[in-house]
Design an enzyme around this catalytic site. Structure first.
Site, PDB file in Angstrom:
ATOM      1  N   ASP A  25       0.869  -1.167   0.000  1.00 24.16           N
ATOM      2  CA  ASP A  25       0.000   0.000   0.000  1.00 24.16           C
ATOM      3  C   ASP A  25       0.909   1.222   0.000  1.00 24.16           C
ATOM      4  O   ASP A  25       1.499   1.561   1.023  1.00 24.16           O
ATOM      5  CB  ASP A  25      -0.896  -0.036   1.256  1.00 24.16           C
ATOM      6  N   LYS A  86       3.168  11.244  -3.421  1.00 19.47           N
ATOM      7  CA  LYS A  86       2.120  10.583  -4.200  1.00 19.47           C
ATOM      8  C   LYS A  86       1.270  11.596  -4.970  1.00 19.47           C
ATOM      9  O   LYS A  86       0.771  11.310  -6.049  1.00 19.47           O
ATOM     10  CB  LYS A  86       1.244   9.762  -3.258  1.00 19.47           C
ATOM     11  N   GLU A 183      -7.112   0.665  -4.557  1.00 21.68           N
ATOM     12  CA  GLU A 183      -7.079   0.515  -3.098  1.00 21.68           C
ATOM     13  C   GLU A 183      -8.400  -0.001  -2.503  1.00 21.68           C
ATOM     14  O   GLU A 183      -8.377  -0.944  -1.704  1.00 21.68           O
ATOM     15  CB  GLU A 183      -6.671   1.845  -2.456  1.00 21.68           C
ATOM     16  N   ASP A 205     -12.983   5.160   1.818  1.00 18.45           N
ATOM     17  CA  ASP A 205     -11.548   5.243   2.124  1.00 18.45           C
ATOM     18  C   ASP A 205     -11.133   6.696   2.337  1.00 18.45           C
ATOM     19  O   ASP A 205     -10.946   7.449   1.380  1.00 18.45           O
ATOM     20  CB  ASP A 205     -10.760   4.620   0.966  1.00 18.45           C
TER      21      ASP A 205
END
Lengths: 620, 176
Positions: A25, A86, A183, A205
């Protein structure tokens, strides 16, 4: 490189070896690595027992720090400490118009923004590779050898360029990537298997800096993503920031800077976390000028000040349900992912919207890595009993081409199940036109200017014809990772001129090769020995798979074909014992070549079995 | 891999007609995907990966087409040499067009007055008419009246577009 993966569900293709597979992850704030050990997923800790690796990289005077050490130095060396990289993946400077301020210096680079550090100009791909390398080393130490395959997760909303950048980073970190996985899908895998759940689920999420919602259908062992949506600028950090602003106002302080701001932000974050289990939390700090802050934040005040943030999460939720043509009541369960979903007001809002309490029995920080590990374990070939499930994923954004007037013509609509191949015909608009410029775009808007530009290329050599006579077939090809290639071909005359493009925000192969060389040059281990070892693993794998295939379906071959495969197999076995990597590679290639026809026949047989219904019960 | 020349119905081992055993399609789709999906070939040789990719994409395309009744009807017509998707063909029954025009106007009024229940009522109405057309389609298409089938397919496409627009309006109200 396994040649034959077709096997009856109750027969293991490789009984002798368990391959080292990991799920990663790669998060905005934290990253994790997990594996499946003795049939159970486990998150791998570092030497000090910590599972979360802060996604922070610091370029020091003589070394590169990753994780906790880098984070600890962030305050004193912000310009060389890269956090939240990211957000920069696959992004140009113009894309970063969210006005988020970065403490490090960004410079324009070809295709993607670059970071100016004391170690030179770095691409976000290189920075992410440092994080992935740290996780790879952690996993290798824990599993006792080189990783055979990795599944790396990406936000469901990542576009083609961002996915490509992530894949490039993994390649650079020396990780064999089997698959990029959304994800929320990974989270559903973790829950779906552990709880044997069936029905339509929502995955909510809320990470440190991003929010994703996915609607998934789980049935008879198949995961299907019905819709995805999200907000790339909404996360737990925003809640910290609200507390921070409240504290400044409540204490009557002027705007804070540097170390003071950082200290108060840390206290704000701690207070937020404490309020998950308590009705009130203290915020106490002494500033550099001696000013003392001593506040108490109640859960009630915290809930009130973050109400708009909580409400903001529900907009993408409604949009995703709309896309899936579902109502909240159609959702059988809601999976929570991300540390920020521990906040009681989030759980209450989710419960209220869906009319049921969310699922919380797995650790929301770990659930994505766990799901990725389960998927990696399957893809690498370590299949367990009752493990014959399949993941069907969709593309998050529509793909299309620019047409006259700057309009985007959608060729592959969003939420199409991948892999997908879709073609559309276009024509020339001028007499005698011999070339056509093609502009590939991604997004939902009508105007090209509002979509993301992925690539431009030209089709030349169209025979001169009157306007509208040529037929140019443009083919979009999206693979199981959600990565796109596009080709164009003139149909009427049979003249073929097809081009495969990479997204303009991806790195060129030459660039990746250069980075790989650099990283090898700096690596302590001997690249040559490593490459030989990896080739040996590959050789063992392919030889083992061939043997299993021969045992199962050897009757498909005539004597001569069988002899050829046996010869190629023996050559691989001999080369494995030697030290020459190129001989070994050549032997592997020859075996691949020799078994190509066999593989196709096995697949045919397998499909025929399915059609005749013979396997239906066995798979049930 | 498998025979790419087979049509969508043959691929799933289903009879080529409009009336569909949805459960059988679903079952055949999953079984085929289990065998051809690239995940089965994650570590395979490149040419095998390519075959798996093409096969899996083909299965997805066939499934998408057969699952959706209007796409299935278009496909059946196409198999018998009739193109119901040609943009140049705009013939439609006058009373049908009139009804849609009135609905558009009704939707515009509802939107102007933020009347969510009126929007929902028009959408329900559109869905009702679509349901009727689909029922008709089954009898005319499996009864071999292709011209009548072509007309209904076009009208269903029209209604689908109107339905999408109405749902977008509903979403805009949600966000308001």
């Amino acid at each position: 490189m396994t040649l034959f993966q077709i096997s009856e569900p109750d027969e293991s293709p490789l009984p002798h070896a368990t391959r080292r597979a990991v799920g990663i992850d790669l998060g905005t704030t934290n990253s994790l690595v997990a594996t499946v050990r003795n049939g159970s997923p486990v998150v791998l800790p570092d030497l000090e027992g910590r599972t979360l690796l802060p996604s922070v990289v610091r370029y020091g005077e003589h070394r590169v720090d990753v994780g906790h050490t880098a984070l600890a130095r962030a305050t004193e060396d912000p310009g060389n400490t890269i956090a939240s990289v990211k957000r920069l993946m696959g992004r140009g400077i113009r894309d970063l118009a969210d006005d988020r301020r970065y403490p490090y210096r960004l410079v324009e680079g070809e295709g993607m923004v670059r970071l100016a550090t004391r170690s030179g100009i770095k691409s976000p791909v290189e920075v992410s590779a440092e994080i992935l390398r740290a996780l790879r080393q952690r996993a290798e130490g824990s599993l006792g050898g080189a990783i055979d395959g990795a599944v790396v997760t990406v936000p469901a909303y990542f576009d083609d360029a961002q996915r490509q950048a992530t894949k490039d980073a993994a390649k650079l970190a020396g990780l064999p990537v089997l698959r990029l996985l959304n994800e929320p899908t990974a989270a559903a895998i973790a829950y779906g298997l552990d709880n044997a759940a069936e029905g339509t689920y929502a995955v909510f999420d809320l990470g440190g800096g991003t929010f994703d919602i996915s609607i998934l259908r789980l049935s008879r062992g198949v995961f299907e993503v019905l819709a995805t949506n999200g907000d790339s600028a909404l996360g737990g950090d925003d809640f910290d920031h609200r507390v921070f602003c409240w504290a400044i106002e409540a204490a009557g302080l002027p705007p804070l800077e540097g170390a003071d701001a950082r200290r108060l932000l840390t206290r704000s974050c701690e207070a937020k976390e404490m309020l998950t289990g308590h009705d009130a939390a203290p915020i106490a700090a002494t500033l550099s000028d001696g000013t003392r802050i001593d506040l108490t934040l109640t859960a009630e005040t915290f809930t009130a000040m973050t109400r708009t943030l909580v409400a903001k999460t529900l907009v993408p939720v409604k949009r995703a349900l709309h896309d899936a043509k579902l109502a909240p009541a159609d959702i059988k369960g809601v999976v929570l992912v991300g540390g920020a979903t521990r906040m009681p007001q989030i759980r209450r809002a989710v419960a209220e919207f869906f009319g049921q309490p969310p699922l919380t029995n797995l650790n929301p920080d770990e659930v994505v890595a766990v799901g990725a590990a389960i998927q990696a374990n399957k893809l690498v070939g370590n299949r367990e009993h009752d493990d014959d499930w399949l993941l069907l994923d969709v593309i998050p954004l529509s793909l299309g081409i620019e047409t006259m007037g700057g309009l985007a013509e959608k060729i592959v609509p969003r939420n199409s199940t991948i892999p997908v191949v879709r073609a559309q015909d276009f024509t020339t608009f001028k007499d005698g036109q011999t070339a056509m410029a093609l502009h590939v775009v991604q997004g939902e808007r009508e105007k090209v200017a509002d979509c993301r530009s992925l690539a431009r290329f030209e089709l030349r050599g169209i025979p001169p014809m009157v306007a509208g006579a040529a037929r140019i077939r443009v083919s979009f090809d999206v693979d199981a990772d959600g990565l796109l290639s596009v080709s164009a071909q003139e149909q009427t005359t049979g003249v073929e001129a097809s081009i495969v493009v990479k997204p303009s925000y991806g790195l060129s192969d030459a660039e990746i090769a250069r980075m790989l060389e650099e990283s090898f040059a700096h690596a302590a281990d001997d690249a040559g020995a490593r490459a030989l070892a990896e080739t040996r693993v590959e050789a063992e794998r392919i030889a083992g798979a061939t043997e299993s295939a021969l045992a199962a379906d050897g009757d498909l071959l005539d004597g001569e074909e069988r002899a050829m495969i046996d010869r190629a197999l023996a050559a691989v076995r001999t080369a494995v014992a030697g030290d020459d990597r190129s001989t070994l590679s050549a032997a592997i290639d020859a075996l691949n070549e020799a078994t190509a026809g066999f593989a196709a026949r096995r697949m045919n047989r397998s499909v025929a079995r399915v059609l005749s219904g013979r396997r239906v019960d066995a798979l049930g | 891999m498998f025979d790419f020349t087979r049509n969508h119905f043959e691929l799933f081992g289903l009879p080529a007609r409009f009336r569909l055993d949805a459960a059988a399609l679903e079952r055949a789709y999953r079984e085929l995907q289990r065998d051809v999906h690239p995940d089965r070939y994650a570590g395979a040789a490149d040419h095998e990966k390519r075959l798996a990719l093409q096969g899996s994409a083909r299965v997805n395309e066939a499934y998408r087409t057969l699952k959706d009744p209007v796409a299935r009807a278009e496909y059946l017509l196409q198999l018998s040499g009739i193109d119901a998707t040609a943009e140049t063909d705009t013939r439609m029954r006058a009373d049908f067009l009139m009804r849609q025009l009135e609905r558009r106007e009704g939707a515009d009024d509802a939107r102007a007055g933020h009347d969510e229940s009126a929007l929902a009522a028009i959408l329900a109405d559109v869905q009702r008419e679509s349901g009727q057309l689909l029922a008709d389609l089954e009898s005319v298409l499996d009864g071999d009246d292709r011209e009548a089938a072509r007309m209904r397919v076009r009208e269903l496409r029209f209604l689908a577009k109107l339905g999408d627009d109405l749902r977008d309006m509903q979403l805009a109200e949600l966000d308001r």
